[in-house]
Design a protein around this motif. Structure first.
Motif, mmCIF file in Angstrom:
data_model
loop_
_atom_site.group_PDB
_atom_site.id
_atom_site.type_symbol
_atom_site.label_atom_id
_atom_site.label_comp_id
_atom_site.label_asym_id
_atom_site.label_seq_id
_atom_site.Cartn_x
_atom_site.Cartn_y
_atom_site.Cartn_z
ATOM 1 N N TYR A 84 -34.766 20.465 12.682
ATOM 2 C CA TYR A 84 -34.127 21.303 13.693
ATOM 3 C C TYR A 84 -32.985 22.110 13.083
ATOM 4 N N GLN A 85 -32.815 23.310 13.582
ATOM 5 C CA GLN A 85 -31.660 24.125 13.235
ATOM 6 C C GLN A 85 -30.423 23.525 13.912
ATOM 7 N N MET A 86 -29.271 23.611 13.252
ATOM 8 C CA MET A 86 -28.043 23.055 13.803
ATOM 9 C C MET A 86 -26.919 24.078 13.661
ATOM 10 N N GLY A 87 -25.914 23.950 14.524
ATOM 11 C CA GLY A 87 -24.844 24.934 14.475
ATOM 12 C C GLY A 87 -23.531 24.417 15.028
ATOM 13 N N TRP A 88 -22.496 25.212 14.824
ATOM 14 C CA TRP A 88 -21.174 24.963 15.384
ATOM 15 C C TRP A 88 -20.759 26.168 16.229
ATOM 16 N N PHE A 89 -20.178 25.872 17.377
ATOM 17 C CA PHE A 89 -19.601 26.876 18.254
ATOM 18 C C PHE A 89 -18.170 26.455 18.562
ATOM 19 N N VAL A 95 -19.869 29.980 15.513
ATOM 20 C CA VAL A 95 -19.073 29.807 14.301
ATOM 21 C C VAL A 95 -19.961 29.808 13.063
ATOM 22 N N ALA A 96 -20.937 28.910 13.035
ATOM 23 C CA ALA A 96 -21.796 28.794 11.851
ATOM 24 C C ALA A 96 -23.084 28.067 12.221
ATOM 25 N N ALA A 97 -24.125 28.296 11.435
ATOM 26 C CA ALA A 97 -25.401 27.624 11.660
ATOM 27 C C ALA A 97 -26.090 27.372 10.334
ATOM 28 N N ILE A 98 -27.038 26.443 10.354
ATOM 29 C CA ILE A 98 -27.790 26.107 9.148
ATOM 30 C C ILE A 98 -29.244 25.861 9.540
ATOM 31 N N ASN A 99 -30.164 26.348 8.733
ATOM 32 C CA ASN A 99 -31.570 26.178 9.099
ATOM 33 C C ASN A 99 -32.021 24.743 8.870
ATOM 34 N N TYR A 100 -33.241 24.436 9.296
ATOM 35 C CA TYR A 100 -33.673 23.049 9.267
ATOM 36 C C TYR A 100 -33.850 22.534 7.846
ATOM 37 N N LEU A 101 -34.093 23.440 6.891
ATOM 38 C CA LEU A 101 -34.247 23.018 5.505
ATOM 39 C C LEU A 101 -32.909 22.855 4.804
ATOM 40 N N GLY A 144 -16.257 33.042 4.416
ATOM 41 C CA GLY A 144 -15.404 32.845 3.251
ATOM 42 C C GLY A 144 -14.373 31.742 3.417
ATOM 43 N N ARG A 145 -14.218 31.236 4.633
ATOM 44 C CA ARG A 145 -13.252 30.172 4.888
ATOM 45 C C ARG A 145 -13.923 28.885 5.359
ATOM 46 N N PHE A 146 -14.964 29.003 6.155
ATOM 47 C CA PHE A 146 -15.664 27.846 6.709
ATOM 48 C C PHE A 146 -17.020 27.694 6.029
ATOM 49 N N THR A 147 -17.421 26.446 5.816
ATOM 50 C CA THR A 147 -18.725 26.162 5.212
ATOM 51 C C THR A 147 -19.442 25.106 6.031
ATOM 52 N N ILE A 148 -20.664 25.413 6.423
ATOM 53 C CA ILE A 148 -21.482 24.452 7.162
ATOM 54 C C ILE A 148 -22.436 23.770 6.197
ATOM 55 N N SER A 149 -22.672 22.481 6.429
ATOM 56 C CA SER A 149 -23.626 21.747 5.600
ATOM 57 C C SER A 149 -24.196 20.610 6.433
ATOM 58 N N ARG A 150 -25.252 19.998 5.922
ATOM 59 C CA ARG A 150 -25.859 18.891 6.653
ATOM 60 C C ARG A 150 -26.316 17.828 5.679
ATOM 61 N N TYR A 171 -37.982 23.605 13.618
ATOM 62 C CA TYR A 171 -38.089 24.728 12.698
ATOM 63 C C TYR A 171 -37.252 25.893 13.187
ATOM 64 N N TYR A 172 -37.829 26.936 13.722
ATOM 65 C CA TYR A 172 -37.041 28.076 14.193
ATOM 66 C C TYR A 172 -37.149 28.176 15.707
ATOM 67 N N SER A 173 -36.010 28.162 16.408
ATOM 68 C CA SER A 173 -36.024 28.187 17.873
ATOM 69 C C SER A 173 -35.487 29.472 18.455
ATOM 70 N N GLY A 174 -34.841 30.303 17.619
ATOM 71 C CA GLY A 174 -34.265 31.523 18.131
ATOM 72 C C GLY A 174 -33.102 31.979 17.275
ATOM 73 N N PRO A 175 -32.442 33.063 17.672
ATOM 74 C CA PRO A 175 -31.310 33.590 16.894
ATOM 75 C C PRO A 175 -30.229 32.533 16.698
ATOM 76 N N HIS A 176 -29.758 32.420 15.473
ATOM 77 C CA HIS A 176 -28.835 31.338 15.145
ATOM 78 C C HIS A 176 -27.506 31.462 15.866
ATOM 79 N N ALA A 177 -27.095 32.662 16.245
ATOM 80 C CA ALA A 177 -25.791 32.850 16.870
ATOM 81 C C ALA A 177 -25.859 32.819 18.399
ATOM 82 N N ASP A 178 -27.038 32.643 18.936
ATOM 83 C CA ASP A 178 -27.235 32.635 20.389
ATOM 84 C C ASP A 178 -27.146 31.206 20.898
ATOM 85 N N SER A 179 -26.236 30.929 21.805
ATOM 86 C CA SER A 179 -26.077 29.564 22.302
ATOM 87 C C SER A 179 -27.337 29.080 23.020
ATOM 88 N N GLY A 180 -28.140 30.005 23.543
ATOM 89 C CA GLY A 180 -29.376 29.632 24.209
ATOM 90 C C GLY A 180 -30.420 29.037 23.286
#
Length: 127
Positions: free
Chosen positions: A32-37, A48-54, A66-72, A103-112
């Motif tokens: 699953y794709q994951m993100g921060w808001f 804020v940031a997102a990361i793909n399922y891979l 350049g300031r925040f880094t997302i990881s899983r 896998y891919y559910s939609g635009p990474h920046a869209d809360s939906g």
């Protein structure tokens, strides 16, 4: 039952760092794709940031690039947000989120795109 639990928030000085964690329970989210808001007082929730399922592609809002880094970490189903060079404008409640489908559910920046949400954690940056 699925739930997400954020930790690592709190108070930081401008220019400082914090690392947020989001532990997931109830099912594995390795596909699953994951993100921060975040949501500041009186403002809409924003991406804020997102990361793909891979874990091979990351995306960040211009305000944090350049300031925040997302990881899983797949071994224990945990999502991270390393926040450096914090400023007062980063003060907000931060939420982790997991996508609606695999896998891919939609635009990474869209809360939906996201279905599962944590309860949120406060980050306060003082000047």
């Amino acid at each position: 039952q699925v739930h997400l639990v954020e930790s690592g928030g709190g108070l930081a000085q401008a220019g400082g760092s914090l690392r947020l964690s989001c532990a997931t329970f109830g099912r594995p989210f390795s596909t699953y794709q994951m993100g921060w808001f975040r949501q500041a007082p009186g403002k809409e929730r924003e991406f804020v940031a997102a990361i793909n399922y891979l874990g091979t592609r990351t995306y960040s809002a211009d305000s944090v690039k350049g300031r925040f880094t997302i990881s899983r970490q797949y071994a224990n189903n945990t999502l991270f947000l390393q926040m450096n060079t914090l400023n007062v404008e980063d003060t907000a409640v931060y939420y982790c989120a997991v996508s609606r489908g695999e896998y891919y559910s939609g635009p990474h920046a869209d809360s939906g795109t996201y279905y599962y949400w944590g309860q949120g954690i406060q980050v306060t940056v003082s000047s």
